[in-house]
Design a protein around this motif. Structure first.
Motif, short mmCIF file in Angstrom:
data_model
loop_
_atom_site.label_atom_id
_atom_site.label_comp_id
_atom_site.label_asym_id
_atom_site.label_seq_id
_atom_site.Cartn_x
_atom_site.Cartn_y
_atom_site.Cartn_z
N UNK A 1 58.86 54.86 53.32
CA UNK A 1 57.43 54.68 53.51
C UNK A 1 57.00 55.39 54.79
N UNK A 2 56.00 56.24 54.68
CA UNK A 2 55.57 57.07 55.82
C UNK A 2 54.16 56.68 56.24
N UNK B 1 59.69 60.23 62.83
CA UNK B 1 58.63 59.34 62.36
C UNK B 1 57.70 58.96 63.49
N UNK B 2 58.27 58.67 64.64
CA UNK B 2 57.46 58.23 65.78
C UNK B 2 56.56 59.36 66.28
N UNK B 3 57.10 60.59 66.38
CA UNK B 3 56.29 61.71 66.85
C UNK B 3 55.17 62.05 65.87
N UNK B 4 55.50 62.08 64.58
CA UNK B 4 54.46 62.35 63.58
C UNK B 4 53.42 61.24 63.59
N UNK B 5 53.87 60.00 63.72
CA UNK B 5 52.94 58.88 63.80
C UNK B 5 52.03 58.98 65.01
N UNK B 6 52.59 59.45 66.12
CA UNK B 6 51.78 59.62 67.33
C UNK B 6 50.70 60.65 67.10
#
Length: 502
Positions: free
Chosen positions: A325-326, A32-37
């Motif tokens: 939730x993404x 989630x953190x990498x995709x969010x970045x």
């Protein structure tokens, strides 16, 4: 079995886990953190945000090592993208996937010695060993001594034709195999068949009687002494034109696969070498590198098909991500649909690399090259897009399976063309094997869920349908008496490609 190994795919009989739900759950926030970045920094160069995120999770690694990991991920994905474009262009011009793959192998082996090139194609080694074992069974007695029978060259010729046929069949992906019908200690029956060719189901499709006499006149006389109706006549190369009947110098299957011709002098030389203890084994130089490469390319395609039936990675993703939730799911969906998903692949590869280095994903050893991980991520995301198209009706089942094959074949070919030898081989093994299928399924399922409910529902439906169809095909083929693994995957591929439509 401990609770840790709930929801796993087993690698082998020792219950070694490939994918573990608890490990995937631990990796989930990192994904989630990498995709969010990527979502927040998608207008920046990939190397900027990717390096920063890698350094954040792996602070013990020096900056130059982090930069090298980032660069390797980016370069590997770029190579895979270019290889896929190259393969698609070749196919649009009428070439086959296997022919394109062979050209990549040629690039990689062009600067190698014959010995190096042979080693590079060593996945046929097991077949070669089986061929030589069969030959040695023919040239040795039960006591292990070399048979001194002067007619031994005739028996060696039979084995030579059968084994060179089988090697060529293996190299080109043919379903057919040749067998020498040996007497099992009771002696050869009169007019008995010498060699048969069987199809993938073990059905005899061709029968051969072999006569390796000193000249055409002696060969003719030998055939006239028996009743060989229903059998094709196999003779030494060079004698066929001197005989009053049709004779063959090779054995041949209905699909055109043949053995190698052998003249009488060559057969005698093999006999003399065997009796003197100077037997020269069949070697790689007997077979064209292109034929071997085409066969390997087919195997890469088969691996893609087999991997489609392994759904445990998707199952784990569905369990962990359902209802989550993404952040930025609309951005992810747009990128997947448009094909502008380079950053998603890089982010996914970065997250998986972190999981590996931290020991979260135990099946992939620490220190595994970032390029290997990037290729698994690339194939996984490309595959999930294809599966979505299959489920939505945008492409048929057959068209989708062809696309899945293209992705694996092109990625494998791209790795080979980079000329990294053993390193490329290790990557290919991870990519096309159970690890790549299981971990790739989890990655694909994860990205599907991150793209929102509409995309994930389509992907899940597609995965279920693909798995059902491919599993049915595999079960159908395996229910028949198929002797070799190659025959199984060939039959699965042929059955699937020719029968199913979505």
């Amino acid at each position: 079995m401990s609770e840790k190994y709930d929801s796993i795919l087993l690698l082998n009989e020792e219950d070694s886990p490939i994918i573990v739900e608890s490990e995937c759950e631990e990796l989930k926030p990192i994904f989630k953190d990498f995709i969010g970045s990527w979502v927040d920094s998608k207008d920046q160069p990939t190397e900027v945000w990717l390096s920063a995120k890698l350094q954040e999770y792996l602070p013990e690694k020096p900056a130059d090592e982090i930069k090298a990991i980032s660069n390797e991920i980016i370069e590997s994905i770029e190579t895979a993208v270019k290889a896929k474009a190259s393969l698609d262009a070749a196919i649009s011009c009428g070439r086959s996937k296997e022919s394109w793959f062979a050209s990549q192998v040629q690039k990689a082996t062009s600067g190698m010695s014959g010995q190096q090139a042979s080693q590079y194609l060593a996945d046929l080694d097991a077949t070669l060993q089986n061929a030589n074992a069969s030959l040695y069974r023919t040239i040795t007695t039960k006591a292990g001594a070399v048979n001194q029978n002067p007619s031994l060259d005739g028996f060696i010729a039979e084995q030579y034709h059968a084994q060179t046929f089988n090697l060529n069949a293996e190299a080109t992906g043919s379903q057919y195999r040749a067998k020498v019908l040996e007497p099992n200690g009771t002696g050869y029956a009169k007019n008995s068949v010498d060699i048969v060719i069987v199809d993938g189901n073990g059905k005899v499709v061709r029968r051969y009687q072999s006569k390796y006499c000193k000249d055409a006149k002696a060969t003719q006389s030998a055939f006239e002494k028996g009743d060989y109706r229903g059998q094709r006549k196999l003779v030494p190369e060079g004698q066929e034109g001197e005989l009053p009947f049709k004779a063959d110098t090779v054995i041949e299957a209905p699909d055109g696969t043949t053995s190698k011709p052998l003249n009488k002098d060559q057969a005698k030389l093999l006999r003399d070498e065997a009796q003197s203890g100077q037997w020269n084994e069949l070697n790689w130089n007997e077979y064209k590198a292109k034929d071997l490469a085409i066969g390997i390319g087919k195997q890469a395609g088969y691996a893609a098909l087999q991997g489609a039936a392994i759904g445990v990675g998707f199952d784990v993703a569905a369990k962990l991500w359902n209802g989550e939730e993404i952040h930025g799911e609309d951005v992810v969906e747009t990128a997947l649909v448009s094909g502008a998903d380079f950053g998603i692949k890089a982010a996914t590869a970065g997250a998986l690399k972190v999981g590996v280095e931290k020991g979260i994903i135990s099946v992939i050893p620490k220190g595994t090259p970032a390029g290997t991980i990037a290729n698994i991520a690339y194939v996984a995301i490309e595959d999930v897009k294809v599966i979505g198209k299959m489920a939505s009706g945008e492409c048929t089942f057959k068209e989708g399976m062809d696309q899945l094959e293209r992705t694996t074949v092109s990625t494998t070919g791209g790795l080979i063309a980079m000329g990294e030898g053993a390193a490329a081989g290790a990557t290919i093994g991870a990519l096309a094997g159970p690890v790549g299928a299981a971990i790739g399924g989890f990655i694909g399922g994860t990205v599907g869920y991150m793209a929102g409910s509409k995309v994930c529902e389509t992907v899940v439906r597609g995965v279920q349908k693909v798995r059902e169809k491919v599993t049915t095909v595999v079960e159908t083929v395996l229910s028949k008496a198929v002797d070799t693994a190659t025959s199984v995957v060939s039959s699965v591929f042929d059955f699937c490609s020719s029968i199913f439509s979505w």
